[in-house]
Design a protein around this motif. Structure first.
Motif, PDB file in Angstrom:
ATOM      1  N   PRO A 116       0.834  -1.208   0.000  1.00 62.07           N
ATOM      2  CA  PRO A 116       0.000   0.000   0.000  1.00 62.07           C
ATOM      3  C   PRO A 116       0.867   1.256   0.000  1.00 62.07           C
ATOM      4  O   PRO A 116       1.984   1.246   0.516  1.00 62.07           O
ATOM      5  CB  PRO A 116      -0.785  -0.116   1.313  1.00 62.07           C
ATOM      6  N   ILE A 117       0.350   2.332  -0.572  1.00 62.63           N
ATOM      7  CA  ILE A 117       1.077   3.601  -0.559  1.00 62.63           C
ATOM      8  C   ILE A 117       1.240   4.095   0.865  1.00 62.63           C
ATOM      9  O   ILE A 117       2.300   4.583   1.249  1.00 62.63           O
ATOM     10  CB  ILE A 117       0.356   4.648  -1.435  1.00 62.63           C
ATOM     11  N   GLY A 118       0.174   4.006   1.675  1.00 63.58           N
ATOM     12  CA  GLY A 118       0.266   4.426   3.063  1.00 63.58           C
ATOM     13  C   GLY A 118      -0.896   5.299   3.470  1.00 63.58           C
ATOM     14  O   GLY A 118      -1.995   4.808   3.704  1.00 63.58           O
ATOM     15  N   VAL A 119      -0.665   6.619   3.533  1.00 62.15           N
ATOM     16  CA  VAL A 119      -1.707   7.582   3.917  1.00 62.15           C
ATOM     17  C   VAL A 119      -2.030   8.447   2.712  1.00 62.15           C
ATOM     18  O   VAL A 119      -1.147   9.094   2.139  1.00 62.15           O
ATOM     19  CB  VAL A 119      -1.258   8.462   5.097  1.00 62.15           C
ATOM     20  N   ILE A 120      -3.301   8.472   2.345  1.00 64.70           N
ATOM     21  CA  ILE A 120      -3.733   9.200   1.148  1.00 64.70           C
ATOM     22  C   ILE A 120      -4.828  10.186   1.538  1.00 64.70           C
ATOM     23  O   ILE A 120      -5.822   9.817   2.175  1.00 64.70           O
ATOM     24  CB  ILE A 120      -4.268   8.224   0.078  1.00 64.70           C
ATOM     25  N   GLY A 121      -4.639  11.425   1.175  1.00 64.39           N
ATOM     26  CA  GLY A 121      -5.660  12.436   1.379  1.00 64.39           C
ATOM     27  C   GLY A 121      -6.475  12.617   0.112  1.00 64.39           C
ATOM     28  O   GLY A 121      -5.908  12.779  -0.972  1.00 64.39           O
ATOM     29  N   VAL A 122      -7.785  12.555   0.235  1.00 57.44           N
ATOM     30  CA  VAL A 122      -8.667  12.709  -0.919  1.00 57.44           C
ATOM     31  C   VAL A 122      -9.585  13.903  -0.662  1.00 57.44           C
ATOM     32  O   VAL A 122     -10.307  13.935   0.343  1.00 57.44           O
ATOM     33  CB  VAL A 122      -9.514  11.445  -1.187  1.00 57.44           C
ATOM     34  N   ILE A 123      -9.528  14.876  -1.546  1.00 60.25           N
ATOM     35  CA  ILE A 123     -10.358  16.080  -1.422  1.00 60.25           C
ATOM     36  C   ILE A 123     -11.298  16.101  -2.615  1.00 60.25           C
ATOM     37  O   ILE A 123     -10.863  16.178  -3.766  1.00 60.25           O
ATOM     38  CB  ILE A 123      -9.487  17.344  -1.399  1.00 60.25           C
ATOM     39  N   LEU A 124     -12.593  16.016  -2.354  1.00 65.34           N
ATOM     40  CA  LEU A 124     -13.547  15.950  -3.441  1.00 65.34           C
ATOM     41  C   LEU A 124     -14.687  16.916  -3.219  1.00 65.34           C
ATOM     42  O   LEU A 124     -14.973  17.306  -2.074  1.00 65.34           O
ATOM     43  CB  LEU A 124     -14.085  14.533  -3.639  1.00 65.34           C
ATOM     44  N   GLU A 125     -15.314  17.316  -4.309  1.00 61.11           N
ATOM     45  CA  GLU A 125     -16.477  18.172  -4.209  1.00 61.11           C
ATOM     46  C   GLU A 125     -17.709  17.300  -3.983  1.00 61.11           C
ATOM     47  O   GLU A 125     -17.606  16.203  -3.473  1.00 61.11           O
ATOM     48  CB  GLU A 125     -16.564  19.071  -5.449  1.00 61.11           C
ATOM     49  N   ALA A 126     -18.856  17.753  -4.358  1.00 56.96           N
ATOM     50  CA  ALA A 126     -20.119  17.109  -3.962  1.00 56.96           C
ATOM     51  C   ALA A 126     -20.342  15.784  -4.688  1.00 56.96           C
ATOM     52  O   ALA A 126     -21.133  15.702  -5.625  1.00 56.96           O
ATOM     53  CB  ALA A 126     -21.279  18.058  -4.227  1.00 56.96           C
ATOM     54  N   ARG A 127     -19.661  14.723  -4.249  1.00 53.27           N
ATOM     55  CA  ARG A 127     -19.762  13.431  -4.914  1.00 53.27           C
ATOM     56  C   ARG A 127     -19.900  12.304  -3.892  1.00 53.27           C
ATOM     57  O   ARG A 127     -18.930  11.607  -3.601  1.00 53.27           O
ATOM     58  CB  ARG A 127     -18.509  13.191  -5.772  1.00 53.27           C
ATOM     59  N   PRO A 128     -21.080  12.086  -3.321  1.00 54.16           N
ATOM     60  CA  PRO A 128     -21.216  11.000  -2.344  1.00 54.16           C
ATOM     61  C   PRO A 128     -20.981   9.620  -2.947  1.00 54.16           C
ATOM     62  O   PRO A 128     -20.538   8.709  -2.234  1.00 54.16           O
ATOM     63  CB  PRO A 128     -22.659  11.153  -1.842  1.00 54.16           C
ATOM     64  N   ASP A 129     -21.254   9.434  -4.253  1.00 57.33           N
ATOM     65  CA  ASP A 129     -20.959   8.144  -4.874  1.00 57.33           C
ATOM     66  C   ASP A 129     -19.450   7.927  -4.981  1.00 57.33           C
ATOM     67  O   ASP A 129     -18.942   6.822  -4.741  1.00 57.33           O
ATOM     68  CB  ASP A 129     -21.645   8.013  -6.237  1.00 57.33           C
ATOM     69  N   ALA A 130     -18.717   8.990  -5.307  1.00 54.30           N
ATOM     70  CA  ALA A 130     -17.254   8.892  -5.343  1.00 54.30           C
ATOM     71  C   ALA A 130     -16.701   8.632  -3.947  1.00 54.30           C
ATOM     72  O   ALA A 130     -15.716   7.907  -3.772  1.00 54.30           O
ATOM     73  CB  ALA A 130     -16.663  10.176  -5.922  1.00 54.30           C
ATOM     74  N   PHE A 131     -17.342   9.201  -2.942  1.00 55.05           N
ATOM     75  CA  PHE A 131     -16.956   8.980  -1.544  1.00 55.05           C
ATOM     76  C   PHE A 131     -16.980   7.486  -1.215  1.00 55.05           C
ATOM     77  O   PHE A 131     -16.047   6.947  -0.603  1.00 55.05           O
ATOM     78  CB  PHE A 131     -17.925   9.758  -0.653  1.00 55.05           C
ATOM     79  N   LEU A 132     -18.029   6.803  -1.649  1.00 57.94           N
ATOM     80  CA  LEU A 132     -18.132   5.358  -1.403  1.00 57.94           C
ATOM     81  C   LEU A 132     -17.079   4.570  -2.180  1.00 57.94           C
ATOM     82  O   LEU A 132     -16.514   3.603  -1.678  1.00 57.94           O
ATOM     83  CB  LEU A 132     -19.528   4.865  -1.772  1.00 57.94           C
ATOM     84  N   GLN A 133     -16.820   4.983  -3.413  1.00 56.27           N
ATOM     85  CA  GLN A 133     -15.783   4.316  -4.198  1.00 56.27           C
ATOM     86  C   GLN A 133     -14.425   4.434  -3.521  1.00 56.27           C
ATOM     87  O   GLN A 133     -13.649   3.469  -3.456  1.00 56.27           O
ATOM     88  CB  GLN A 133     -15.710   4.923  -5.604  1.00 56.27           C
ATOM     89  N   ILE A 134     -14.132   5.621  -3.010  1.00 57.44           N
ATOM     90  CA  ILE A 134     -12.843   5.868  -2.350  1.00 57.44           C
ATOM     91  C   ILE A 134     -12.707   5.005  -1.104  1.00 57.44           C
ATOM     92  O   ILE A 134     -11.651   4.421  -0.843  1.00 57.44           O
ATOM     93  CB  ILE A 134     -12.713   7.370  -2.016  1.00 57.44           C
ATOM     94  N   ILE A 135     -13.771   4.915  -0.328  1.00 60.27           N
ATOM     95  CA  ILE A 135     -13.762   4.058   0.867  1.00 60.27           C
ATOM     96  C   ILE A 135     -13.476   2.607   0.467  1.00 60.27           C
ATOM     97  O   ILE A 135     -12.644   1.929   1.073  1.00 60.27           O
ATOM     98  CB  ILE A 135     -15.102   4.164   1.611  1.00 60.27           C
ATOM     99  N   GLY A 136     -14.178   2.130  -0.565  1.00 51.30           N
ATOM    100  CA  GLY A 136     -13.994   0.743  -1.000  1.00 51.30           C
ATOM    101  C   GLY A 136     -12.582   0.450  -1.455  1.00 51.30           C
ATOM    102  O   GLY A 136     -11.979  -0.568  -1.067  1.00 51.30           O
ATOM    103  N   ILE A 137     -12.025   1.321  -2.261  1.00 48.81           N
ATOM    104  CA  ILE A 137     -10.666   1.105  -2.767  1.00 48.81           C
ATOM    105  C   ILE A 137      -9.645   1.224  -1.640  1.00 48.81           C
ATOM    106  O   ILE A 137      -8.661   0.477  -1.594  1.00 48.81           O
ATOM    107  CB  ILE A 137     -10.356   2.093  -3.909  1.00 48.81           C
ATOM    108  N   GLY A 138      -9.874   2.163  -0.715  1.00 51.98           N
ATOM    109  CA  GLY A 138      -8.961   2.289   0.421  1.00 51.98           C
ATOM    110  C   GLY A 138      -8.887   1.008   1.223  1.00 51.98           C
ATOM    111  O   GLY A 138      -7.807   0.557   1.601  1.00 51.98           O
ATOM    112  N   ILE A 139     -10.036   0.402   1.479  1.00 52.16           N
ATOM    113  CA  ILE A 139     -10.064  -0.850   2.246  1.00 52.16           C
ATOM    114  C   ILE A 139      -9.410  -1.978   1.460  1.00 52.16           C
ATOM    115  O   ILE A 139      -8.599  -2.735   2.004  1.00 52.16           O
ATOM    116  CB  ILE A 139     -11.518  -1.209   2.610  1.00 52.16           C
ATOM    117  N   LYS A 140      -9.742  -2.112   0.196  1.00 53.68           N
ATOM    118  CA  LYS A 140      -9.187  -3.200  -0.614  1.00 53.68           C
ATOM    119  C   LYS A 140      -7.663  -3.130  -0.684  1.00 53.68           C
ATOM    120  O   LYS A 140      -6.983  -4.163  -0.688  1.00 53.68           O
ATOM    121  CB  LYS A 140      -9.774  -3.154  -2.027  1.00 53.68           C
ATOM    122  N   THR A 141      -7.112  -1.913  -0.721  1.00 50.00           N
ATOM    123  CA  THR A 141      -5.665  -1.753  -0.876  1.00 50.00           C
ATOM    124  C   THR A 141      -4.938  -1.605   0.454  1.00 50.00           C
ATOM    125  O   THR A 141      -3.718  -1.451   0.475  1.00 50.00           O
ATOM    126  CB  THR A 141      -5.358  -0.526  -1.751  1.00 50.00           C
TER     127      THR A 141
END
Length: 428
Positions: A116-141
């Motif tokens: 894993p890369i380690g600690v990743i900061g994700v800054i997004l605008e109004a995208r709750p669906d993208a929020f879920l995708q980011i959570i999923g990928i973070g856990i998988k990796t």
């Protein structure tokens, strides 16, 4: 909020420490993803209702149409998120993969292994669906994610994160694996923590991305614009060509992979343009066009403010080009290196187009809307990178992995090889 901001640097240090100590098995990671998908299925109506509240509040505040489209988390988007999580579960474990093994000499083995890369900061605008995708990928990796969603989606994202934290808590996994930030003021603090944060991924407007790039020493991955093109070259099927262009523009105009400019070869302009303009008019798409097109259609179209504009709504640019080379030159000059497509029955022209257009995604007879991690079969994505260096295109689990070189020997020394006492084998 001052208290939260004052404590954020210490929290980031803690997250960095935990990221090095927390190694979840693939069974644990997949089980967490499964539990999240199940919980979203159960709570979907509550999530939809919260999203509607966010949407109405943002609309009342005069938020633009493009941002409102991204903000809405409806039934279809939730189902797509669930499918994405299920797809992630079925993907191979990206952690600990051996990319190659090479025997440098007897009992001296070099292994390239993923981490894993380690600690990743994700800054997004109004995208709750993208929020879920980011959570999923973070856990998988097995990466630790610090996520700052747009304030417009705060209620929905708060609820989604509470669901996820309940699941992590039941399995005694540090909640810091997924940390939600709430205030815009926290972004500037986040950007200063280059000692403890390994990567920043912005998902939002050009203004947001450029601000982040200029205000941090942390590596930034992503794209500032989604200026996508379709070049209409040699048509085989007029109706399907029209359908493909409409899909690229109207299916979801707020998306970064929606087409913004259509280039038409002069040889087919007289036949094709009236049909395209009629179809766009029927769907209430605002047309901005070159003077040549105004003359051909005997209609006074406004000229585009810029050929590099990203509308993100029901607007499109039209332009005539003389040949394939001129189309490629235009795309490379005015595009954003995101996604560009050619409509043609000429296989050679298609090959030249895909070789010479300098974009992360280059298509032949395909809607630009296919540029998406889920549609590529990646399960989900954290964003689309237009960088020339890797990762490029939809960034999924492989894009959030790094690697280490393991070298295992029997007290080998370099001096033996310098003096030619021993010689390298370099065998695979």
């Amino acid at each position: 909020m001052k208290f939260i901001n004052d404590g954020l640097p210490d929290l980031i240090k803690k997250i960095n420490f935990l990221s090095k100590k927390t190694v979840l098995s693939i069974e644990d990671r997949n089980l967490i993803l499964k539990k999240i998908a199940e919980a979203i299925q159960i709570e979907r109506q509550t999530i939809i209702d919260l999203s509607k509240d966010d949407y109405e509040q943002a609309k009342a505040q005069g938020i633009n149409e493009s941002l409102l489209d991204r903000l809405e988390l409806n039934e279809n988007k939730i189902q797509s998120c669930i499918h994405g999580l299920e797809k992630l579960i079925n993907l191979d474990d990206p952690v600990g993969q051996i990319e190659f093994a090479k025997e440098l000499d007897d009992d001296l083995l070099l292994i390239k292994k993923t981490y894993p890369i380690g600690v990743i900061g994700v800054i997004l605008e109004a995208r709750p669906d993208a929020f879920l995708q980011i959570i999923g990928i973070g856990i998988k990796t097995n990466n630790f994610m610090i996520i700052k969603p747009g304030v417009e989606a705060q209620s929905t994202c708060n609820y989604l994160m509470s669901i996820v934290h309940q699941i992590l808590s039941k399995r005694q996994i540090p909640l810091e694996m997924l940390t939600l930030l709430h205030a815009r003021s926290q972004i500037d603090i986040l950007l200063k923590e280059d000692e403890y944060i390994d990567l920043i991924i912005p998902r939002g407007s050009k203004t947001l991305v450029e601000y982040i790039q200029k205000n941090t020493n942390i590596p930034v991955m992503g794209h500032a614009d989604g200026v996508c093109h379709i070049y209409v070259d040699e048509i085989g099927d007029i109706e399907q060509s029209l359908k493909m262009i409409i899909d690229s523009k109207v299916q979801y105009p707020a998306a970064c992979n929606a087409v913004e400019t259509v280039l038409i070869n002069r040889s087919i302009a007289a036949e094709f343009l009236p049909l395209l303009a009629l179809r766009l008019d029927q769907l209430q798409v605002n047309i901005y066009a070159s003077q040549q097109i105004s003359r051909i259609l005997n209609r006074d179209f406004p000229s585009p403010e810029s050929w590099s504009i990203e509308y993100g709504d029901h607007s499109i640019n039209l332009k005539i080009v003389n040949n394939l080379d001129e189309a490629i030159t235009h795309i490379n000059q005015y595009g954003s290196h995101h996604t560009d497509s050619i409509i043609t029955k000429n296989a050679q022209n298609a090959e030249i187009f895909m070789q010479q257009v300098d974009s992360a995604n280059v298509y032949h007879n395909c809607s630009t809307r296919f540029a998406d991690g889920y549609r590529y079969g990646f399960g989900a994505e954290v964003g689309i990178s237009t960088n020339k260096i890797l990762p490029r295109g939809p960034v999924a689990i492989e894009g959030l992995m790094t690697y280490k070189y393991h070298l295992v020997g029997q007290l080998h020394t370099v001096d033996d090889y310098v003096n030619e006492t021993r010689k390298f084998k370099h065998s695979i």
